[in-house]
Design an enzyme around this catalytic site. Structure first.
Site, PDB file in Angstrom:
ATOM      1  N   TYR A   1      -1.474   9.535   4.924  1.00  0.00           N
ATOM      2  CA  TYR A   1      -2.170   9.494   6.207  1.00  0.00           C
ATOM      3  C   TYR A   1      -1.709  10.665   7.044  1.00  0.00           C
ATOM      4  O   TYR A   1      -0.617  11.178   6.845  1.00  0.00           O
ATOM      5  CB  TYR A   1      -1.858   8.167   6.940  1.00  0.00           C
ATOM      6  CG  TYR A   1      -2.269   6.985   6.122  1.00  0.00           C
ATOM      7  CD1 TYR A   1      -3.597   6.577   6.101  1.00  0.00           C
ATOM      8  CD2 TYR A   1      -1.363   6.325   5.310  1.00  0.00           C
ATOM      9  CE1 TYR A   1      -3.997   5.518   5.308  1.00  0.00           C
ATOM     10  CE2 TYR A   1      -1.748   5.266   4.515  1.00  0.00           C
ATOM     11  CZ  TYR A   1      -3.070   4.864   4.519  1.00  0.00           C
ATOM     12  OH  TYR A   1      -3.468   3.837   3.727  1.00  0.00           O
ATOM     13  N   ARG A   2      -2.532  11.026   7.999  1.00  0.00           N
ATOM     14  CA  ARG A   2      -2.107  12.119   8.865  1.00  0.00           C
ATOM     15  C   ARG A   2      -1.069  11.591   9.840  1.00  0.00           C
ATOM     16  O   ARG A   2      -1.260  10.551  10.468  1.00  0.00           O
ATOM     17  CB  ARG A   2      -3.320  12.737   9.558  1.00  0.00           C
ATOM     18  CG  ARG A   2      -3.548  12.367  10.970  1.00  0.00           C
ATOM     19  CD  ARG A   2      -4.892  12.913  11.396  1.00  0.00           C
ATOM     20  NE  ARG A   2      -4.969  13.143  12.828  1.00  0.00           N
ATOM     21  CZ  ARG A   2      -6.082  13.513  13.433  1.00  0.00           C
ATOM     22  NH1 ARG A   2      -7.192  13.707  12.738  1.00  0.00           N
ATOM     23  NH2 ARG A   2      -6.099  13.716  14.722  1.00  0.00           N
TER      24      ARG A   2
ATOM     25  N   MET B   1     -11.037   1.893   7.125  1.00  0.00           N
ATOM     26  CA  MET B   1     -11.364   1.584   5.732  1.00  0.00           C
ATOM     27  C   MET B   1     -10.107   1.534   4.865  1.00  0.00           C
ATOM     28  O   MET B   1     -10.180   1.170   3.695  1.00  0.00           O
ATOM     29  CB  MET B   1     -12.299   2.639   5.139  1.00  0.00           C
ATOM     30  CG  MET B   1     -13.739   2.533   5.566  1.00  0.00           C
ATOM     31  SD  MET B   1     -13.948   3.376   7.135  1.00  0.00           S
ATOM     32  CE  MET B   1     -15.701   3.149   7.419  1.00  0.00           C
ATOM     33  N   HIS B   2      -8.968   1.975   5.377  1.00  0.00           N
ATOM     34  CA  HIS B   2      -7.777   2.071   4.543  1.00  0.00           C
ATOM     35  C   HIS B   2      -6.896   0.838   4.674  1.00  0.00           C
ATOM     36  O   HIS B   2      -6.871   0.179   5.700  1.00  0.00           O
ATOM     37  CB  HIS B   2      -6.993   3.329   4.896  1.00  0.00           C
ATOM     38  CG  HIS B   2      -7.709   4.595   4.515  1.00  0.00           C
ATOM     39  ND1 HIS B   2      -7.362   5.818   4.996  1.00  0.00           N
ATOM     40  CD2 HIS B   2      -8.761   4.801   3.703  1.00  0.00           C
ATOM     41  CE1 HIS B   2      -8.169   6.744   4.485  1.00  0.00           C
ATOM     42  NE2 HIS B   2      -9.030   6.147   3.695  1.00  0.00           N
TER      43      HIS B   2
ATOM     44  N   GLU C   1      -0.731   0.969  -6.301  1.00  0.00           N
ATOM     45  CA  GLU C   1      -0.702   2.402  -6.582  1.00  0.00           C
ATOM     46  C   GLU C   1       0.393   2.772  -7.596  1.00  0.00           C
ATOM     47  O   GLU C   1       0.192   3.648  -8.432  1.00  0.00           O
ATOM     48  CB  GLU C   1      -0.479   3.197  -5.287  1.00  0.00           C
ATOM     49  CG  GLU C   1      -1.690   3.237  -4.358  1.00  0.00           C
ATOM     50  CD  GLU C   1      -1.836   2.005  -3.465  1.00  0.00           C
ATOM     51  OE1 GLU C   1      -0.958   1.104  -3.533  1.00  0.00           O
ATOM     52  OE2 GLU C   1      -2.812   1.926  -2.714  1.00  0.00           O
TER      53      GLU C   1
ATOM     54  N   ASN D   1       0.822  -1.197   0.000  1.00  0.00           N
ATOM     55  CA  ASN D   1       0.000   0.000   0.000  1.00  0.00           C
ATOM     56  C   ASN D   1       0.862   1.254   0.000  1.00  0.00           C
ATOM     57  O   ASN D   1       1.892   1.304   0.655  1.00  0.00           O
ATOM     58  CB  ASN D   1      -0.906   0.010   1.230  1.00  0.00           C
ATOM     59  CG  ASN D   1      -1.813   1.227   1.248  1.00  0.00           C
ATOM     60  OD1 ASN D   1      -2.606   1.423   0.330  1.00  0.00           O
ATOM     61  ND2 ASN D   1      -1.659   2.059   2.256  1.00  0.00           N
TER      62      ASN D   1
ATOM     63  N   GLU E   1      -8.861  18.643  10.030  1.00  0.00           N
ATOM     64  CA  GLU E   1      -8.899  17.573   9.018  1.00  0.00           C
ATOM     65  C   GLU E   1      -9.515  18.038   7.704  1.00  0.00           C
ATOM     66  O   GLU E   1     -10.070  19.129   7.609  1.00  0.00           O
ATOM     67  CB  GLU E   1      -9.718  16.389   9.569  1.00  0.00           C
ATOM     68  CG  GLU E   1      -8.869  15.361  10.298  1.00  0.00           C
ATOM     69  CD  GLU E   1      -8.078  14.482   9.313  1.00  0.00           C
ATOM     70  OE1 GLU E   1      -8.267  14.634   8.097  1.00  0.00           O
ATOM     71  OE2 GLU E   1      -7.288  13.650   9.784  1.00  0.00           O
TER      72      GLU E   1
END
Ligand SMILES: [Zn+2]
Lengths: 474, 97
Positions: free
Chosen positions: A165-166, A182-183, A225, A161, A274
């Site tokens: 992300y934060r 969900m990631h 990706e 992956n 966010e």
């Protein structure tokens, strides 16, 4: 036209007049974030910002708003900067059709020039970190690509992956990360933690611009990706192995941070302003230990401001949210014409579709909710006729004005999943969702008093082109 | 530890309390490359991290906005995200998702 490194893209932005170099001395806070907050307000051709005279620093180079306008997004894809939004989405769809394009392995990555290891791997020695919003709990890194593998299937390149992300800086060698359930990375961490293991990660900053786009694209779990990056670039993505973890990372990144998410550990994190335009935080979240930092000489720190929409993040997750939803819907429903999921990463989705028969538009709306991305987003789905352009909001409002009767056109489904950050949820992660059918009913759905719709005259398209030409020649 | 007897060992000299939670143990994380311009500090309790050159609304307890303040109770009640899953021994079969 593909860029192999971040600096190549900065040069292209500069040549196109899309990079504003601010050489006045500025304060690290609040100046830099405030400027990046303001930049997208300059409109569709807003420039990227580049600061290199920051109080207290001796050699800081900070670039922001790199994707923060449709002009810059077009240039990132190698398109002319005047390319319209819908045209950029359409081109994105065409290029995705060439997916997957295998990456290319290259030696001598640009980030191999300098290394800090162990106790020396102090992030403050490499990055001129700055704080963004007033309520943020600390310094954040919010435009880095985080690379991880499925510990149960590490050889499967589709299950690796690359995501944004934060990340909060918690100490010189400590970061926090937010893996949304969900990631994909949350699944990797779950597997590692079940086994009582740490999860190795590589974090790359200052990536060529297509990497940032694919890292924030909601792809399916087994889609790679980097293979999408190859399709979007029209050339294989150049990769190298990160020296400590062996993880595949971009060849042209400015900085590569390696370490592990420490298994089964949580620590207080946040808040952080966010992409929803709201702060979230005060939660115990996973912790990353930094073991090694590799970086290009004179690294440029690429950063992203996010706040009250629209800011850079909204441009970064606009086209790349529309396209996978469009592709997934088209698999079952070739009647779908276009998908606009540009608002808050698709918390609102607008779909235009032909109708197979009465009730069909509602079925399309429900299909949106059950796509992988829809499980975490799509709080509201608006379905419009095939001749309404979902990217043209005045047309969408016309459809809502005339094609929608609450008596039969609102479908509210209780207690569905949504990402935990969605502020409107009943309890975090659970919300009702709404489908608005703003299409013209077709038989046997005979509701309404629809006479014949007025359509553009057959000669209008020709006149539009003619007027545009005359207007530019003025 | 008690807020009335703050240990100062972690800090090179007395500093103001944490703007966010009023804790008095503040760690020095780093200083400006140009000496003496600013420092980066961190609260040892709520982990708030800031630069001393930021506006008062981010650096001073008396100017810190109430909506961003944090109490020890808030920290204690913080949920785990994501939850730590139960341990599974190796060879326990494929992990469920
Ligand atoms: Zn504190």
């Amino acid at each position: 036209m593909a860029y192999d490194d971040f600096r190549g893209f900065l040069d292209a932005l500069r040549k196109e007049g899309q990079l504003l170099h601010i050489d006045d001395e500025v304060m690290p806070e609040p100046d830099i974030a405030a400027a990046a907050n303001a930049a997208p307000r300059l409109g569709g051709h807003a420039p990227a910002l580049y600061f290199d005279n920051v109080k207290g620093f001796t050699d800081a180079r900070i670039a922001l708003n790199v994707h923060g306008s449709w002009a810059n997004h077009a240039l990132a894809l190698g398109l002319p900067k005047e390319t319209g939004t819908k045209e950029q989405v359409e081109e994105f769809i065409r290029r995705w059709d060439t997916f997957p394009v295998a990456p290319e392995w290259r030696d001598d990555p640009v980030w191999a020039e300098n290394t800090l290891e162990g106790e020396d791997a102090d992030i403050f020695r490499v990055l001129p970190l700055i704080r963004l919003n007033d309520g943020d709990g600390g310094f954040y890194i919010d435009k880095a690509a985080v690379i991880s593998k499925d510990p149960a299937d590490p050889e499967h390149s589709g299950k690796q992956n690359v995501g944004i992300y934060r990340i909060e800086v918690k100490g010189r060698r400590t970061l926090a990360i937010q893996p949304v359930p969900m990631h994909d990375i949350a699944q990797h961490l779950h597997t590692a933690e079940e086994r009582g293991e740490d999860l190795p990660v590589a974090i790359t900053l200052g990536n060529e611009p297509v990497i940032s786009i694919v890292a924030s694209t909601p792809m399916e779990y087994e889609q790679n990706e980097y293979e999408l990056a190859g399709a979007l670039r029209g050339a294989p993505a150049p990769l190298s192995r990160a020296p400590l973890t062996g993880l595949p990372v971009p060849w042209g990144s400015e900085v590569v941070i390696e370490g592990v998410i420490e298994g089964r550990k949580r620590e207080i994190e946040g808040p952080f302003g966010e992409f929803t335009g709201h702060y979230s935080g005060g939660r115990n979240m996973p912790v990353i230990r930094i073991d090694r930092i590799s970086y290009r000489t004179n690294p440029v720190f690429e950063h992203l401001y996010l706040g009250m929409p629209w800011t850079e993040v909204d441009y970064l997750i606009a086209a790349n949210t529309c396209v996978p939803l469009y592709k997934q819907l088209r698999r079952d429903f070739p009647e779908v014409q276009a998908v606009n999921a540009m608002y808050t990463h698709g918390l609102v989705v607008i779909v235009s579709t032909k109708k197979r028969y009465g009730g069909f538009a509602k079925a399309v709306g429900m299909r949106v909710l059950t796509t992988p991305h829809g499980l975490g987003y799509a709080a509201t789905v608006i379905v419009v006729d095939e001749d309404v352009d979902p990217f043209d909001l005045p047309q969408v409002m016309w459809a809502l004005s005339t094609k929608m009767n609450p008596a039969g056109d609102l479908v509210q489904i209780p207690n569905l999943s949504v990402l935990e950050l969605a502020p409107q949820a009943i309890t975090p992660g659970i919300t009702d969702k709404l489908i608005i059918d703003a299409t013209t009913p077709v038989a046997p759905d005979n509701r309404g008093n629809y006479g014949t719709q007025v359509r553009d005259l057959p000669e209008t398209a020709e006149w539009l082109a003619r007027l545009q030409k005359l207007a530019t020649a003025r | 530890m008690s807020d009335t007897t703050p240990p100062r060992a972690a800090s090179p000299r007395p500093v103001s309390p944490c703007p966010r939670c009023a804790h008095e143990t503040i760690e020095h994380i780093t200083g400006s490359p140009v000496p003496g311009v600013w420092e980066v500090l961190q609260c040892a309790r709520c982990l708030y991290m800031w630069r001393t050159s930021e506006p008062a609304r981010r650096t001073r307890r008396d100017a810190y906005p109430e909506e961003f303040m944090l109490t020890p109770e808030d920290i204690g009640a913080a949920p785990e995200v994501p939850a730590v899953p139960p341990l599974r021994g190796p060879g326990a079969g494929p992990a469920t998702r």
